[in-house]
Design an enzyme around this catalytic site. Structure first.
Site, PDB file in Angstrom:
ATOM      1  N   GLU A 273       5.064  -0.759  20.354  1.00  0.00           N
ATOM      2  CA  GLU A 273       5.788  -0.027  21.403  1.00  0.00           C
ATOM      3  C   GLU A 273       4.843   0.498  22.558  1.00  0.00           C
ATOM      4  O   GLU A 273       5.121   0.629  23.643  1.00  0.00           O
ATOM      5  CB  GLU A 273       6.385   1.336  20.745  1.00  0.00           C
ATOM      6  CG  GLU A 273       7.481   2.002  21.438  1.00  0.00           C
ATOM      7  CD  GLU A 273       8.164   2.994  21.013  1.00  0.00           C
ATOM      8  OE1 GLU A 273       9.491   3.016  20.732  1.00  0.00           O
ATOM      9  OE2 GLU A 273       7.890   4.004  20.285  1.00  0.00           O
ATOM     10  N   HIS A 299       1.314 -14.405  -1.361  1.00  0.00           N
ATOM     11  CA  HIS A 299       2.370 -15.408  -2.072  1.00  0.00           C
ATOM     12  C   HIS A 299       3.503 -15.557  -1.061  1.00  0.00           C
ATOM     13  O   HIS A 299       4.568 -16.180  -1.554  1.00  0.00           O
ATOM     14  CB  HIS A 299       2.642 -15.014  -3.465  1.00  0.00           C
ATOM     15  CG  HIS A 299       1.692 -14.740  -4.177  1.00  0.00           C
ATOM     16  ND1 HIS A 299       1.065 -15.960  -4.960  1.00  0.00           N
ATOM     17  CD2 HIS A 299       0.550 -13.816  -4.635  1.00  0.00           C
ATOM     18  CE1 HIS A 299       0.004 -15.213  -5.669  1.00  0.00           C
ATOM     19  NE2 HIS A 299      -0.205 -14.124  -5.313  1.00  0.00           N
ATOM     20  N   LYS A 415      19.108   2.964  25.039  1.00  0.00           N
ATOM     21  CA  LYS A 415      19.849   4.246  24.782  1.00  0.00           C
ATOM     22  C   LYS A 415      20.871   4.471  25.923  1.00  0.00           C
ATOM     23  O   LYS A 415      22.053   4.986  25.521  1.00  0.00           O
ATOM     24  CB  LYS A 415      18.942   5.345  25.046  1.00  0.00           C
ATOM     25  CG  LYS A 415      17.749   5.377  23.813  1.00  0.00           C
ATOM     26  CD  LYS A 415      16.817   6.630  24.109  1.00  0.00           C
ATOM     27  CE  LYS A 415      15.893   6.620  22.825  1.00  0.00           C
ATOM     28  NZ  LYS A 415      14.719   7.704  23.198  1.00  0.00           N
TER      29      LYS A 415
END
Length: 424
Positions: A273, A299, A415
């Site tokens: 961010e 793995h 938003k």
């Protein structure tokens, strides 16, 4: 000669890092100017005593009440919760950590909300709402839900079960004052993802029993040494990452302990961010964070690092094996599995440590940019050092990119669109 920092955390760069003094000076001067301008107040948090004293006073005044609780419920998202999660995840094994169960209400998944609050009652819980403004839709919606579910505002006694941590003069602070709920202030120039050493982190961490003075002491030590030009490796690493961003746009944090799982999540937000922005020329810049846990992800992801596209740098984060001498692997011979006996009588910590070394050597052998951070002693002070290190490194890279490291305009776009969906 060793300094106090070296005895707690060791930093080592495993790549060429010879830069002209003028290059390092330019980055350092940019950070110094940023600190002096108060563009971001996080630089000063390790040296501030306000939040520290307020947290200690709250605990002293409410000791009996806090001792009666079983749950600490954090209502907040992103920078309001990730740092707290990270520190508690690394230190929750310490004997002085209180027995409170830490619950996070972060997002709007209805199944998670119901499950998280399953055993939580008003009499056994303290709810802490953490938000810079309070208008973050996840946080405000969850606040509304718990207010109604537990009828928290019914009486003066029930209001004791709610705390608010927010920006000075924010809408949330105005609400807290109007309903006479205890609140703590954050300075507006401290961004959420850089706020863990403010009241955002210090208040709940103190309630959990952690030594917040030592946490600040560690962060102050790293910050002071950086500004005294005694931690130049931060500048070298920032310059290397910034210069290589076109060819190596991804940074892997390979943390060798499950204790670092939440710290990895904090790093992903801080790095992603802060650095994913448009620079003054309109170019898209950034370094993509990838968080792994060793040895588990040896793995799953290691194969891609070693033989996939060479577009990743790797930072190893580990604990010194002397930190956990027990348990150990018994000297047991299992028929047909004799090839695994070379680790018998060794501690699991030593096995994990050597797995990290073997993985790091394998990656270095492929010419991949690598560095290592080793925690010599896991404590509040060493965690404070680690927090300050990553924050300073992020600021340095952002300065080289010539971006605003502390805003998030791309998040704000979403938003605005969300609000339109509900208004349609």
């Amino acid at each position: 000669m060793k300094n106090g920092l070296d005895s707690m955390v060791k930093f080592s760069l495993h790549f060429p890092h010879t830069y002209a003094q003028s290059e390092c000076d330019k980055v350092f001067e940019g950070i110094l100017k940023e600190r002096e301008s108060k563009k971001s107040g996080y630089y000063d948090l390790p040296f501030e005593t306000n939040a520290l004293q307020q947290a200690k006073a709250y605990i002293k005044d409410n000791g009996q009440f806090l001792d009666s609780l079983s749950y600490l419920v954090i209502i907040g998202i992103g920078g309001s919760s990730l740092g707290l999660k990270a520190i508690d995840g690394m230190l929750e094994h310490l004997p002085h950590r209180n027995a409170l169960k830490l619950v996070f209400l972060e997002h709007t998944d209805p199944l998670h909300i119901t499950k998280a609050l399953q055993n939580v009652a008003l009499h056994n819980a303290l709810f802490i709402v953490i938000s810079k403004s309070g208008t973050t839709i996840e946080t405000s919606s969850l606040l509304k839900y718990v207010l109604k579910l537990y009828n928290i505002l019914e009486s003066r006694e029930s209001k004791k079960h709610l705390l608010v941590i927010t920006d000075k003069a924010s809408p949330l602070e105005s609400w807290a004052k109007s309903v006479e709920v205890k609140h703590f202030e954050i300075m507006p120039n401290v961004g959420g993802r850089f706020s863990i050493l403010s009241a955002v982190g210090l208040v709940p961490l103190a309630i959990l029993g952690f030594d917040i003075e030592n946490l600040l002491r560690g962060a102050a030590l790293m910050t002071q040494r950086f500004f005294e030009r005694k931690e130049e490796h931060i500048l070298y690493k920032a310059l290397t990452y910034a210069r290589q961003r076109q060819r190596i746009p991804m940074n892997v944090l390979f943390s060798y302990s499950s204790l670092f799982m939440q710290f990895n999540a904090w790093y992903v937000q801080l790095w992603g961010e802060s650095l994913g922005k448009l620079n003054p020329m309109g170019e898209r810049v950034g370094l993509t964070p990838i968080a792994l846990i060793g040895s588990i992800d040896q793995h799953s992801f290691l194969q891609l690092i070693v033989q996939g596209v060479r577009d990743k740098s790797v930072t190893f984060l580990s604990l010194n094996p002397t930190h956990s001498a027990q348990p150990s692997i018994p000297n047991v011979n299992i028929e047909y599995l004799e090839s695994t006996n070379f680790v018998n009588n060794q501690s699991f910590a030593t096995l994990l440590h050597n797995q990290r070394i073997a993985t790091m050597q394998t990656i270095e052998n492929e010419g991949i940019t690598t560095d290592c951070i080793e925690i010599m002693s896991l404590s509040e002070e060493s965690v404070g050092i680690l927090i300050a290190y990553f924050e300073l490194l992020t600021s340095c890279v952002g300065n080289i990119f010539e971006i605003n490291t502390y805003d998030q305009p791309g998040v704000e776009f979403g938003k605005a669109r969300l609000k339109k969906l509900f208004e349609a």
